[in-house]
Design a protein around this motif. Structure first.
Motif, mmCIF file in Angstrom:
data_model
loop_
_atom_site.group_PDB
_atom_site.id
_atom_site.type_symbol
_atom_site.label_atom_id
_atom_site.label_comp_id
_atom_site.label_asym_id
_atom_site.label_seq_id
_atom_site.Cartn_x
_atom_site.Cartn_y
_atom_site.Cartn_z
ATOM 1 N N LEU A 180 9.535 -8.988 -2.487
ATOM 2 C CA LEU A 180 9.006 -9.816 -3.563
ATOM 3 C C LEU A 180 9.843 -11.082 -3.700
ATOM 4 O O LEU A 180 9.307 -12.170 -3.905
ATOM 5 N N GLU A 181 11.139 -10.964 -3.574
ATOM 6 C CA GLU A 181 12.009 -12.148 -3.687
ATOM 7 C C GLU A 181 11.702 -13.160 -2.582
ATOM 8 O O GLU A 181 11.727 -14.370 -2.830
ATOM 9 N N GLU A 182 11.396 -12.683 -1.386
ATOM 10 C CA GLU A 182 11.034 -13.597 -0.304
ATOM 11 C C GLU A 182 9.698 -14.288 -0.600
ATOM 12 O O GLU A 182 9.528 -15.478 -0.318
ATOM 13 N N VAL A 183 8.760 -13.559 -1.184
ATOM 14 C CA VAL A 183 7.482 -14.167 -1.585
ATOM 15 C C VAL A 183 7.740 -15.234 -2.645
ATOM 16 O O VAL A 183 7.187 -16.343 -2.578
ATOM 17 N N VAL A 218 0.820 -1.214 0.000
ATOM 18 C CA VAL A 218 0.000 0.000 0.000
ATOM 19 C C VAL A 218 0.851 1.260 0.000
ATOM 20 O O VAL A 218 0.550 2.221 -0.699
ATOM 21 N N ASP A 219 1.928 1.266 0.758
ATOM 22 C CA ASP A 219 2.760 2.475 0.834
ATOM 23 C C ASP A 219 3.851 2.509 -0.241
ATOM 24 O O ASP A 219 4.662 3.419 -0.270
ATOM 25 N N THR A 220 3.865 1.529 -1.125
ATOM 26 C CA THR A 220 4.779 1.432 -2.271
ATOM 27 C C THR A 220 6.261 1.595 -1.911
ATOM 28 O O THR A 220 7.034 2.151 -2.694
ATOM 29 N N ASP A 221 6.647 1.042 -0.763
ATOM 30 C CA ASP A 221 8.051 1.136 -0.358
ATOM 31 C C ASP A 221 8.876 -0.075 -0.772
ATOM 32 O O ASP A 221 10.062 -0.153 -0.465
ATOM 33 N N GLY A 222 8.252 -1.028 -1.482
ATOM 34 C CA GLY A 222 8.982 -2.208 -1.935
ATOM 35 C C GLY A 222 9.001 -3.347 -0.935
ATOM 36 O O GLY A 222 9.662 -4.361 -1.172
ATOM 37 N N TYR A 223 8.287 -3.179 0.170
ATOM 38 C CA TYR A 223 8.210 -4.217 1.204
ATOM 39 C C TYR A 223 6.753 -4.399 1.620
ATOM 40 O O TYR A 223 5.991 -3.439 1.641
ATOM 41 N N LEU A 224 6.398 -5.617 1.977
ATOM 42 C CA LEU A 224 5.121 -5.853 2.636
ATOM 43 C C LEU A 224 5.379 -5.817 4.126
ATOM 44 O O LEU A 224 6.328 -6.435 4.613
ATOM 45 N N THR A 225 4.534 -5.068 4.817
ATOM 46 C CA THR A 225 4.676 -4.937 6.265
ATOM 47 C C THR A 225 3.303 -5.078 6.919
ATOM 48 O O THR A 225 2.269 -5.059 6.241
ATOM 49 N N GLY A 238 11.023 -8.230 9.769
ATOM 50 C CA GLY A 238 9.638 -7.807 9.903
ATOM 51 C C GLY A 238 9.039 -7.261 8.629
ATOM 52 O O GLY A 238 7.950 -6.699 8.645
ATOM 53 N N ARG A 239 9.760 -7.440 7.519
ATOM 54 C CA ARG A 239 9.291 -6.995 6.211
ATOM 55 C C ARG A 239 9.476 -8.143 5.227
ATOM 56 O O ARG A 239 10.343 -8.985 5.395
#
Length: 184
Positions: A78-81, A19-26, A74-75
């Motif tokens: 995409l590579e981790e996904v 949502v915040d487009t920072d390149g991480y899901l948090t 804690g983040r």
């Protein structure tokens, strides 16, 4: 290693969830998605339905974090996904668990089926914009009864996350996206 199609599918969902487009899901991304979802349904934040949707979204976050946050920051990248996606073909149990939870969240009226309108709301909530989903819903609704059953949704969800077939209906469960393997 994830195929190009799997990478593109995961990137579409990742982009919608970031949502915040920072390149991480948090955790805050998932909380924002939960707020967007409850707002799209006009639910008061303290209502039982809003709490249920929030619990589903935050449960999905906890599952994703546990499965993919290898560096413990804690983040989720995409590579981790994609590393998680790599293992899903061999073990689809985690996908089935999230499919059941998502089905319950999308089935707004609790009738045990996802209608075309409920599906549209899902896609528009994820993307944050109006989206024409009629063509895709017809593709997903393999038996043509106008609804997705829980069993149908599990198959579609599994095809999306664990599959690598551009012709599988589940490839498009999050809507159409451009793909060099399957023109839109």
């Amino acid at each position: 290693m994830a195929s190009e199609l799997q990478r593109r599918k995961a990137a579409v969902v990742f982009g919608a969830m970031d949502v915040d487009t920072d390149g991480y899901l948090t955790e805050s991304d998932f909380a924002a998605l939960a707020r967007r979802w409850t707002a799209s349904r006009g639910l008061p934040p303290a209502s039982a339905q809003a709490r249920r949707l929030t619990a589903i979204m935050m449960g999905w976050w906890e599952t994703l974090l546990a499965a993919s946050d290898d560096d413990g920051d804690g983040r989720v990248t995409l590579e981790e996904v994609l590393a998680v996606v790599d293992g899903l073909a061999a073990d689809t149990a985690p996908v089935v668990m999230t499919a059941d939870a998502m089905f319950d969240a999308v089935d707004e009226d609790g009738d045990g089926r996802i209608s075309a309108a409920e599906y549209r709301q899902l896609i528009e909530t994820w993307t944050g914009r109006p989206t024409d989903t009629d063509e895709v819903f017809e593709l997903l609704d393999g038996d043509g009864d106008g609804h997705l059953s829980g069993d149908e949704f599990v198959v579609l969800w599994t095809e999306f996350w664990a599959g690598d077939d551009p012709n599988a209906a589940g490839t498009w469960v999050f809507g159409r996206f451009g793909s060099p393997l399957h023109p839109v």
